[in-house]
Design a protein around this motif. Structure first.
Motif, short mmCIF file in Angstrom:
data_model
loop_
_atom_site.label_atom_id
_atom_site.label_comp_id
_atom_site.label_asym_id
_atom_site.label_seq_id
_atom_site.Cartn_x
_atom_site.Cartn_y
_atom_site.Cartn_z
N UNK A 66 -14.07 51.50 -2.50
CA UNK A 66 -15.76 51.07 -3.21
C UNK A 66 -16.94 50.20 -2.34
N UNK A 67 -16.78 49.74 -1.04
CA UNK A 67 -17.61 48.62 -0.40
C UNK A 67 -18.84 49.45 1.05
N UNK A 68 -17.87 50.49 1.30
CA UNK A 68 -18.18 51.19 2.79
C UNK A 68 -19.20 51.96 2.89
N UNK A 69 -20.22 51.76 3.74
CA UNK A 69 -20.70 53.60 4.23
C UNK A 69 -19.56 53.88 5.14
N UNK A 70 -18.86 53.75 5.99
CA UNK A 70 -17.95 54.64 7.02
C UNK A 70 -16.92 53.24 6.64
N UNK A 71 -15.19 54.15 6.89
CA UNK A 71 -14.09 54.39 7.13
C UNK A 71 -13.08 54.33 8.08
N UNK A 72 -12.84 53.40 8.67
CA UNK A 72 -12.32 53.40 10.18
C UNK A 72 -10.78 53.47 9.78
N UNK A 73 -10.36 54.35 9.99
CA UNK A 73 -8.81 54.15 9.98
C UNK A 73 -8.55 54.31 11.57
N UNK A 74 -6.90 53.08 11.54
CA UNK A 74 -6.53 53.15 12.95
C UNK A 74 -5.26 52.83 12.93
N UNK A 75 -4.70 53.14 13.69
CA UNK A 75 -3.06 54.20 14.05
C UNK A 75 -1.95 52.84 14.15
#
Lengths: 354, 265
Positions: B204-213
């Motif tokens: 909903x909020x971000x321009x990009x989403x960083x997904x971590x392991x």
């Protein structure tokens, strides 16, 4: 939270019922008093409790004092008569003005009980002579000694006050500084904490022999002993309050640009204040004890000295008189500290129960 | 070309293991990210993957073992008012009123006198001007978090780090606060890095989403959110993206579900 109080208050006011007096005085009541009226379900004859108790006490005294020398009982008779008159005046005031009644409601049983206590005291001492004289004088005797010796008692109280405030102030100031240093700095903590743990628990009065040898004047060494007695709890609780400051408060302050000074004076110390106040209260108790002991062994003035001096002359009336003054004196100081805490820690209101 | 607001290169961090103090436990490894000025980026991942640690490193509260952290052209050496940090717990100072809490940053930097007017402005910005003299424990969770946001924003940080700031709020307050944060972000164009557990919130909020392991935390994927704002939480694009991320997280979490939540397929 505030809104909740508001609601319950207005409920009480509207639920007051029809027996509320409709006179003009109702209009001058503030909201708090009117809610208390609503809670005041006791009938008006409860107002008679204090005057009745005072009358009984006065009656008992008049009967008993026939056996006593006149000069010893006269001032007590005057005192009880005045109290009786005051009680009647207070009862009339409360009967007329419900606001006053509501305010005094909580105090009524206390007044009744304390007057009856005086009555019981007189009965078992000069009345039935159940207790040996001169160790247990009657209340009249105590009052008389208080009046006879008022100049010396006043002087003693003044000396005690000066000594107490000097010693307590010194102890609080030094305890606060060492407490902040130990709580904040790791190296200071490493060296200071063992010292504090070993030396601190020694009761200050145990240093009296040393203080007598070292110090030039008895008053000075008494002040130092009181300071020492206060220093330990204040240091201990200040240090624990400072070192238990939530790390997240410090983290937040640092990300907001706070330097070390800000972190100590505007984060750690305010966060530690509740704990510091516990130390101040403990220190105050310790200072009373040390004051009385120091005065009765070394210093030649003050209430502690007065007690042992009066005991030396077997004037137990004076002993009790000074005990009464001590009670008033110490509890006043304690109350002042409570008031100070209520002001300083006003932000805790509603958060914890005092 | 404009320099990125924040640039991390090959950042690694380890802590002494809880059970054996001699052994070092690698928490973050080979983290390289770059945030553009004015960008809002979310960081999601299984719990314990070092998201909060990463934020603490950027805030300067911890020091990395290796790697490079840069704000603009400056390396990060310690905490600084140019990097605001808002925690899940608002951490308002309970002994200060709302107004005084918001003033903290100005007071700490010795700017309170010349910038006192801004305090009113920031209280209005988060809609708390009527609560100026209330103490924090009288505030609701959402209000307290708004104070925390105002307190961080009054320093005009170059980047605002948000560590699950809405995590403790109920669902309704949370959605309102998401819009609130977006409004603040759009009006001030502050670069924001948001750690969250809530995938809907991230989309909903971000321009990009960083997904971590999972531990050690590394960057698994970076997903662009190509939706226009204001976003519709029930649009098919939104839901497709959501499914995609949940799948990734399920994989990243080594076949264990995220936070005890079963991924929806």
């Amino acid at each position: 939270m505030l809104q909740g109080q508001e609601i319950s208050r207005s409920e009480k006011v509207t639920g007051r019922g029809t027996d509320a007096p409709e006179d003009a005085s109702v209009q001058i009541l503030d909201a708090a008093a009117s809610s208390a009226i609503a809670a005041d379900r006791a009938p008006r004859h409860a107002l008679l409790a204090v005057p009745l108790a005072a009358a009984v006490t006065l009656g008992v005294h008049l009967v008993v004092s026939k056996k006593e020398p006149l000069d010893e009982s006269r001032s007590y008779t005057i005192f009880l008569t005045l109290f009786f008159a005051g009680a009647i005046a207070a009862a009339l005031t409360q009967w007329r003005w419900p606001a006053v009644r509501a305010r005094m409601r909580g105090l009524r049983p206390l007044f009744t009980a304390s007057v009856l206590l005086l009555c019981g005291w007189e009965l078992i001492t000069s009345g039935l002579r159940l207790l040996p004289l001169p160790y247990f004088p009657s209340p009249g005797g105590v009052l008389q000694s208080m009046i006879n010796d008022r100049a010396l008692l006043f002087d003693s109280t003044w000396h005690s006050l000066v000594l107490l405030l000097g010693g307590y102030g010194l102890g609080v100031a030094s305890g606060f500084i060492t407490g902040v240093c130990i709580g904040w700095s790791k190296p200071v903590r490493y060296w200071g904490m063992p010292l504090l743990k070993v030396v601190g628990p020694i009761p200050a009065t145990a240093w009296i022999p040393l203080a007598m040898v070292v110090s030039p004047s008895a008053v000075f060494s008494a002040a130092a002993l009181i300071a020492l007695a206060v220093w330990f709890p204040v240091t201990m609780l200040t240090a624990s309050g400072i070192s238990n400051t939530r790390t997240s408060y410090l983290d937040v302050a640092r990300t907001l640009g706070a330097g070390p000074r800000y972190l100590i004076f505007r984060v750690a110390i305010p966060a530690a204040l509740p704990s510091i106040f516990v130390g101040l209260f403990m220190g105050l108790g310790a200072s009373f004890l040390t004051l009385v002991v120091a005065e009765s062994v070394g210093v030649k003035s003050g209430l502690g000295w007065y007690v042992s001096w009066a005991q030396g002359w077997a004037e137990y009336g004076k002993v009790y008189a000074s005990l009464v003054i001590m009670a008033a004196f110490f509890s006043t100081i304690m109350t002042l500290l409570f008031k100070l805490r209520d002001r300083v820690l006003v932000w805790q209101k509603g958060m914890i129960k005092w | 070309m404009v320099a990125p607001a924040l640039r991390l290169r090959e950042v690694a961090k380890s802590f002494p293991a809880a059970d054996d103090r001699q052994r070092q436990c690698l928490v973050l490894d080979a983290i390289s990210i770059s945030l553009d000025v004015g960008e809002l980026v979310s960081l999601v991942g299984p719990s314990g993957c070092g998201k909060s640690t990463l934020l603490r490193l950027i805030a300067g509260l911890d020091v990395p073992d290796s790697g490079e952290l840069m704000i603009g052209a400056e390396p990060i050496t310690g905490p600084n008012a140019e990097r605001g940090l808002v925690f899940q717990d608002p951490n308002l100072f309970p002994w200060l009123s709302v107004r005084r809490n918001i003033e903290v940053g100005l007071l700490a930097r010795g700017q309170l006198r010349e910038k006192r007017g801004e305090v009113e402005e920031f209280m209005r910005l988060v809609g708390l001007e009527t609560f100026a003299d209330a103490y924090p424990h009288h505030l609701s969770g959402g209000m307290a978090q708004r104070v925390a946001l105002a307190r961080a924003l009054i320093n005009h940080p170059k980047i605002l780090l948000l560590d699950e700031p809405l995590g403790a709020l109920d669902a309704f307050t949370r959605m309102r606060m998401q819009d609130e944060v977006l409004r603040l972000w759009q009006s001030r164009r502050t670069t924001m890095l948001l750690v969250t557990h809530d995938i809907d919130e991230a989309i909903y909020m971000s321009d990009r989403i960083i997904i971590m392991t999972q531990r050690p935390g590394t960057i698994d994927q970076i997903i662009q959110v190509p939706l226009d704002r204001p976003r519709d939480r029930s649009s098919s694009d939104f839901l497709r993206l959501r499914g995609q991320i949940l799948e990734l997280l399920h994989f990243a979490g080594n076949e264990t579900s995220l936070e005890g939540r079963t991924p929806i397929r």
